[in-house]
Scaffold this active site. Structure first.
Site, PDB file in Angstrom:
ATOM      1  N   HIS A   1       4.681  -0.150   0.302  1.00 48.71           N
ATOM      2  CA  HIS A   1       5.354  -1.003   1.279  1.00 48.71           C
ATOM      3  C   HIS A   1       4.373  -1.987   1.891  1.00 48.71           C
ATOM      4  CE1 HIS A   1       3.805   2.488   3.437  1.00 48.71           C
ATOM      5  NE2 HIS A   1       3.756   1.751   4.534  1.00 48.71           N
TER       6      HIS A   1
ATOM      7  N   ARG B   1       7.088   5.364  14.157  1.00 50.69           N
ATOM      8  CA  ARG B   1       6.906   5.930  12.822  1.00 50.69           C
ATOM      9  C   ARG B   1       6.386   7.349  12.856  1.00 50.69           C
ATOM     10  NH1 ARG B   1       3.251   4.353   7.695  1.00 50.69           N
ATOM     11  NH2 ARG B   1       2.375   6.376   8.021  1.00 50.69           N
TER      12      ARG B   1
ATOM     13  N   HIS C   1       0.835  -1.208   0.000  1.00 48.93           N
ATOM     14  CA  HIS C   1       0.000   0.000   0.000  1.00 48.93           C
ATOM     15  C   HIS C   1       0.863   1.248   0.000  1.00 48.93           C
ATOM     16  CE1 HIS C   1       1.075  -0.577   4.239  1.00 48.93           C
ATOM     17  NE2 HIS C   1       0.852   0.722   4.430  1.00 48.93           N
TER      18      HIS C   1
HETATM   19  C1  SIN Z   1       3.587   0.582   7.825  1.00 47.13           C
HETATM   20  O1  SIN Z   1       2.773   0.181   7.006  1.00 47.13           O
HETATM   21  O2  SIN Z   1       3.861   1.756   7.957  1.00 47.13           O
HETATM   22  C2  SIN Z   1       4.274  -0.425   8.725  1.00 47.13           C
HETATM   23  C3  SIN Z   1       5.421  -1.095   8.108  1.00 47.13           C
HETATM   24  C4  SIN Z   1       6.068  -2.061   9.074  1.00 47.13           C
HETATM   25  O3  SIN Z   1       5.647  -2.169  10.238  1.00 47.13           O
HETATM   26  O4  SIN Z   1       7.018  -2.716   8.661  1.00 47.13           O
END
Ligand code: SIN
Length: 289
Positions: A251, A265, A99
């Protein structure tokens, strides 16, 4: 000295020689920005685990912080702490399929910086896919069919998937985010390159074609995006940071682990200047020159 080493054919580079817990100078910020535009996702290896303040300072070198729609009560509204104990629980999460982030917004985030804080013994990698390579990898006829088309993006899809597969309720007011259209083939505003701009999580249907046709084409495109030759994969160490360009890279968090995994994040808010544009806008600009 900062070094940038590509890690795969389509996208991704390891970056070494910087300490991201410390303030950066303007040359370093410009060099990171250039590397991001060239490689779509950067992997900063062997970084100290960042406090939220250090992570915010780093992210703000590249733009305003995004206020995340997926807030947790009592947390900083720009911070997303992703914490899972068992990958089986995250298979239907928004992270576990390829996504782009938050394309249900009029201006999706420009990018995000994700740092590994706690990792399971094995597994829990993150995969990235180049939307330039995905576009270039379509047949000429498919590229021509999609060019100029728009698609609808919405939170509704995630809500119904979560409800039907896990019984989980999405804790966001859908009325705040009415469905929105984005170009299917878009121009990256900074590189001028064409990219494929639909994603499994948020794209619901193509505009202006029958639903059955839309479903078939989107199914094909979502499978196409997952082709291994468009991908790079990070096998995390604690402290590693991935910085992705949310326009040119999608990703997916690989849900293959048991044990605790905690990722910190922050994202860079979208804006008209950061937004992808429909291809005819570039063509108009070129024609006007
Ligand atoms: C995300 O989709 O931002 C998470 C990616 C992850 O946890 O590796």
């Amino acid at each position: 000295m900062m070094t940038v080493s590509p890690v795969a054919g389509a996208l991704g580079a390891d970056v070494r020689g910087l300490d991201l817990s410390r303030p950066l100078n303007s040359e370093q910020v410009a060099a990171i920005r250039r590397a991001l535009l060239n490689h779509c996702v950067l992997f900063f290896r062997e970084q100290p685990v960042l406090s939220v303040e250090q992570h915010s300072r780093l992210t703000r070198y590249f733009g305003e912080l995004e206020v995340t729609p997926f807030q947790r009560e009592g947390h900083d509204p720009t911070l997303l702490m992703i914490e899972q104990y068992d990958a089986r629980l995250s298979r239907n999460s928004q992270g576990a399929n390829f996504h782009s982030d938050n394309t249900f917004r009029p201006y999706p985030p420009m990018g995000a910086l994700l740092q590994a804080h706690v990792l399971p013994e094995r597994g829990g990698d993150t995969c990235f896919a180049s939307m330039y390579a995905a576009f270039d990898g379509l047949s000429a006829r498919m590229r021509a069919y999609l060019d100029g088309m728009e698609a609808w993006h919405s939170l509704e899809q995630m809500k119904s998937r979560l409800a039907s597969t896990t019984g989980t309720k999405l804790s966001i007011d859908l009325d705040l985010w009415p469905p929105i259209k984005h170009p299917v083939v878009a121009i990256h505003p900074e590189t001028g390159r064409k990219l494929l701009n639909v994603n499994y999580n948020w794209t619901t249907h193509l505009d202006g074609v029958p639903r059955a046709e839309s479903d078939t084409i989107l199914h094909y495109l979502f499978e196409h995006i997952r082709r291994p030759e468009f991908q790079a994969r990070i096998r995390w160490n604690v402290g590693d940071i991935a910085f992705w360009d949310n326009r040119s890279a999608q990703h997916c968090a690989v849900a293959d682990y048991e044990g605790r995994r905690v990722m910190q994040r922050l994202a860079i808010a979208g804006s008209p200047a950061f937004a992808v544009m429909p291809t005819e806008m570039l063509e108009t600009a070129i024609a006007a020159q």
